[in-house]
Design an enzyme around this catalytic site. Sequence first.
Site, short mmCIF file in Angstrom:
data_model
loop_
_atom_site.label_atom_id
_atom_site.label_comp_id
_atom_site.label_asym_id
_atom_site.label_seq_id
_atom_site.Cartn_x
_atom_site.Cartn_y
_atom_site.Cartn_z
N PRO A 1 0.78 -1.22 0.00
CA PRO A 1 0.00 0.00 0.00
C PRO A 1 0.82 1.28 0.00
CG PRO A 1 -0.86 -1.52 1.62
CD PRO A 1 0.38 -2.15 1.06
N ASN A 2 0.38 2.20 -0.83
CA ASN A 2 0.91 3.57 -0.94
C ASN A 2 2.27 3.67 -1.61
OD1 ASN A 2 -1.37 4.75 0.49
ND2 ASN A 2 -0.54 3.75 2.31
N ARG A 28 5.96 1.26 14.12
CA ARG A 28 6.65 0.70 12.94
C ARG A 28 7.74 -0.30 13.32
NH1 ARG A 28 4.68 4.00 8.73
NH2 ARG A 28 4.21 6.07 9.50
N ASN A 71 8.16 -5.41 0.18
CA ASN A 71 7.94 -4.20 0.96
C ASN A 71 6.43 -4.10 1.15
OD1 ASN A 71 7.65 -1.74 2.15
ND2 ASN A 71 8.97 -0.62 0.71
N ARG A 92 5.18 10.93 -2.24
CA ARG A 92 4.81 10.75 -0.84
C ARG A 92 6.01 10.96 0.10
NH1 ARG A 92 4.40 4.75 1.63
NH2 ARG A 92 3.49 5.31 3.63
N HIS A 119 3.16 -4.01 9.63
CA HIS A 119 2.96 -3.83 11.06
C HIS A 119 1.63 -4.39 11.55
CE1 HIS A 119 6.25 -1.23 10.07
NE2 HIS A 119 5.47 -0.39 9.42
N GLU A 122 12.48 -9.17 3.58
CA GLU A 122 11.65 -8.02 3.95
C GLU A 122 12.43 -6.74 3.68
OE1 GLU A 122 10.58 -7.93 8.09
OE2 GLU A 122 9.69 -5.93 7.92
N ASP A 137 1.08 -15.40 7.34
CA ASP A 137 0.61 -16.76 7.08
C ASP A 137 0.84 -17.16 5.62
OD1 ASP A 137 -0.19 -17.18 9.67
OD2 ASP A 137 -2.33 -16.93 9.29
N ARG A 139 11.90 5.07 13.57
CA ARG A 139 10.68 5.88 13.43
C ARG A 139 9.71 5.59 14.59
NH1 ARG A 139 8.63 5.49 7.41
NH2 ARG A 139 7.33 7.21 8.20
N ALA A 173 2.65 -0.39 5.24
CA ALA A 173 2.08 -0.41 6.60
C ALA A 173 1.51 -1.78 6.96
CB ALA A 173 1.00 0.66 6.72
N HIS A 206 12.38 -2.31 3.49
CA HIS A 206 11.76 -0.99 3.72
C HIS A 206 12.74 0.07 3.26
CE1 HIS A 206 8.65 -2.90 6.02
NE2 HIS A 206 9.60 -3.60 6.62
N LEU A 207 12.21 1.09 2.62
CA LEU A 207 13.05 2.22 2.19
C LEU A 207 13.60 2.96 3.40
CD1 LEU A 207 10.41 3.09 -0.39
CD2 LEU A 207 12.80 2.92 -1.08
N SER A 208 12.73 3.21 4.37
CA SER A 208 13.13 3.96 5.56
C SER A 208 13.59 2.98 6.65
CB SER A 208 11.95 4.80 6.07
OG SER A 208 10.87 3.96 6.46
N TYR A 264 10.97 8.73 2.03
CA TYR A 264 10.99 7.73 0.96
C TYR A 264 11.75 8.17 -0.30
CZ TYR A 264 7.42 5.97 4.10
OH TYR A 264 6.75 5.54 5.21
#
Length: 147
Positions: free
Chosen positions: A10-11, A111, A74, A18, A80, A98, A87, A107, A77, A100-102, A23
């Site tokens: 998402p996003n 998160r 990635n 954004r 989390h 896994e 599953d 943070r 959200a 993540h950019l950030s 990001y």
Amino acid sequence: MKQLLVLNGPNLNLLGIRQPEFYGATTLADVEDLCRQTGAALGAEVTCFQSNHEGALIDQIHAARTTRDGIILNAGALTHTSIALMDAIQSVELPVVELHLSNIHARESFRHKSWIAPVAVGQICGFGPAGYDLAIRALLAHIEAAS
Ligand code: DQA
């Protein structure tokens, strides 16, 4: 030739627009090009998919079971919150990195929790778009070592 799936949640379609302070300015199209280029340089075919919908991501993970050698995820959200994604990963028994950019650990505390981490080979975060390149290299090395 190894087949990898790069899944963005998402996003992440809004990358470049954004919250650039977290990001960066790179678009999703640029990130996906980078992934395909890194894959090609390492002899792997990279397929990319983004969705804002949890179920669509789960469907992609299920489909990857018989068609891909590993996944870079990635989950945005959903990282989390989504036991369903955890599953799905556990069900298909594919290696997942896994991403993540950030740096999610630097943070907000909500998160810091990842439902993906316990079922992932490892986690890469905080390196911006370069993390995708690192993740592809790490995943291919893992697949090679496991075979
Ligand atoms: C993110 C981090 C998540 O906490 C956030 O919800 C995202 C992006 C990252 O790439 O840094 O959507 O996964």
